[in-house]
Design a protein around this motif. Structure first.
Motif, short mmCIF file in Angstrom:
data_model
loop_
_atom_site.label_atom_id
_atom_site.label_comp_id
_atom_site.label_asym_id
_atom_site.label_seq_id
_atom_site.Cartn_x
_atom_site.Cartn_y
_atom_site.Cartn_z
N LYS A 145 45.77 -48.36 31.81
CA LYS A 145 44.91 -48.97 33.17
C LYS A 145 46.13 -48.71 34.29
CE LYS A 145 43.89 -53.34 35.08
NZ LYS A 145 43.52 -54.77 35.01
N PRO B 126 49.01 -48.96 28.61
CA PRO B 126 48.05 -48.94 27.35
C PRO B 126 47.52 -50.20 27.06
CG PRO B 126 50.23 -48.60 26.59
CD PRO B 126 50.46 -48.95 27.91
N ASP B 127 46.12 -50.27 26.74
CA ASP B 127 45.63 -51.68 26.17
C ASP B 127 45.87 -51.50 24.49
OD1 ASP B 127 43.45 -49.86 25.44
OD2 ASP B 127 42.18 -50.51 26.98
N ARG B 128 45.15 -52.09 23.57
CA ARG B 128 45.03 -51.88 22.10
C ARG B 128 44.48 -50.86 22.06
NH1 ARG B 128 43.36 -58.32 20.67
NH2 ARG B 128 45.23 -59.38 21.71
N ASN B 129 43.49 -50.22 22.51
CA ASN B 129 42.94 -49.05 22.12
C ASN B 129 43.71 -47.74 22.47
OD1 ASN B 129 40.68 -50.68 20.89
ND2 ASN B 129 39.74 -50.86 23.07
N GLY B 130 44.50 -48.14 23.22
CA GLY B 130 45.47 -46.91 23.74
C GLY B 130 44.85 -46.28 25.02
N LYS B 131 44.08 -46.95 25.58
CA LYS B 131 43.48 -46.39 27.01
C LYS B 131 44.26 -46.91 28.01
CE LYS B 131 38.80 -46.01 25.86
NZ LYS B 131 37.11 -46.52 26.29
#
Length: 371
Positions: free
Chosen positions: A222, A215-220
């Motif tokens: 990769k 997860p990235d900072r936005n919760g998406k």
């Protein structure tokens, strides 16, 4: 002779013996005082025991301070006349709050309380704060598992993932991070923890490709592939050295209004309450039912601690029916309060069926119990 007594006591050799007797008495008195002081000090020394006693009772279908314990969005929710009580246990002592000898002695003669070694509640090397955090984590996890078990029982479809929640060893600490979602192992979709364990054993000590979502900072998330290795664990099974948490994507949103209560033991009662909310009618009719037990995604009911105190709390609150995990039966026998009918259950399906039978007029005293 009476006139001679003062002379004898003053100058006779018997005098020495009299002094020795007086000195011995003084020594015995001093020794007694010291012993009493030592006993007094010992009475207030902290012990390495914890005391379990009955705690608060909460109706999972009700409210606490105006807040519903369970609310459901995304599906029609039904009212119920049943009372489904979750139970708690007060744990006194342990960590920085050790109990003294008088407290332990009082508990020893109180049939509603149990005494246990401190390490049964707070493992050695773990602080009170760390154990509290662990209990909070277990409560949140049990709520998630309760939703999964209830939806499984009702035939809902949902997605399950395994996420990295921490590290037990340094084996893969350089390639995995907290929050990583395990998607595939050697190109095969990961569908359950049991399946992953089987694949790890099959691969043995060879390096493997693990597909993860990070997860990235936005919760998406990769997607990426990382190379992982395993080490032999208990029983020779291969392990990644990570702590895994189960996460789900449910078709409905279930919120819990429980605060300041930790541990996983309310799982089964949460599941039953969710089932009752999502189905018409009242799962147990107008009966007050109490119960306890952990729950997993497949609906298996697991053993818990403090069941004797929970039965006392249930009886005091007015419940006449108590759902007990089958694996706790050895702790139940001989401790059942008068007027409480204990029903032994191993699965959520058994618990649900028992309550529905009671709602339809079955006698709980004739149902399967602990023997």
């Amino acid at each position: 002779m009476h006139e001679q007594e003062p002379i004898i006591s003053a100058s006779s050799p018997v005098d020495s013996g009299g002094a020795s007797i007086g000195s011995a008495r003084a020594k015995r008195t001093n020794a007694g005082i010291i012993a009493l002081l030592l006993i007094g000090i010992m009475m207030f020394l902290p012990t390495n025991f914890v005391i379990r006693s009955p705690g608060p009772v909460l109706n999972t279908l009700g409210e606490v301070d105006g807040t519903k314990l369970i609310t459901i969005d995304g599906a029609k929710s039904y009212e119920s006349e049943s009372v489904l009580d979750m139970l708690t246990v007060y744990v006194q002592g342990g960590g920085n709050n050790r109990v003294t000898v008088p407290v332990v002695l009082e508990a020893l003669f109180n049939p509603t309380k149990d005494i246990a070694p401190e390490e049964t509640v707070i493992p050695r090397g773990v602080t009170s704060d760390q154990q509290s955090e662990q209990n909070d984590f277990q409560m949140v996890s049990s709520q998630d598992q309760a939703v999964a078990a209830a939806l499984t029982e009702l035939g809902y479809d949902y997605k399950t993932w395994l996420d990295v929640a921490g590290f037990a060893t340094d084996t893969n600490k350089d390639v995995l991070k907290n929050g990583d979602r395990l998607l595939k192992f050697e190109g095969k979709d990961i569908e359950s923890l049991e399946q992953l364990k089987a694949e790890l054993d099959k691969q043995g000590d060879k390096a493997s490709t693990l597909t993860i979502g990070r997860p990235d900072r936005n919760g998406k998330f990769k997607t990426m592939d990382v190379q992982v290795s395993t080490t032999p664990g208990e029983g020779g099974h291969r392990q990644l050295g990570v702590l895994l948490n189960t996460s789900h994507d449910f078709p409905i949103d279930v919120k819990f209004g429980v605060e300041n209560i930790g541990g996983p033991s309310a799982g089964m009662m949460f599941s039953l309450a969710i089932i009752d909310r999502l189905t018409e009618g009242s799962i147990a009719g107008d009966h007050q039912v109490a119960g306890t037990g952990t729950i997993d995604q497949q609906g298996k009911v697991g053993a818990i601690g403090g069941i004797a105190q929970k039965m006392v709390a249930a009886q005091r609150s007015g419940a006449t029916i108590f759902l007990a995990p089958a694996d706790n039966c050895s702790d139940v026998v001989g401790r059942v309060p008068e007027g409480l009918n204990v029903i032994k259950v191993s699965t959520l399906k058994e618990a649900r069926q028992a309550l529905e039978d009671i709602a339809n007029g079955a006698n709980p005293a004739r149902m399967t119990t602990c023997k």
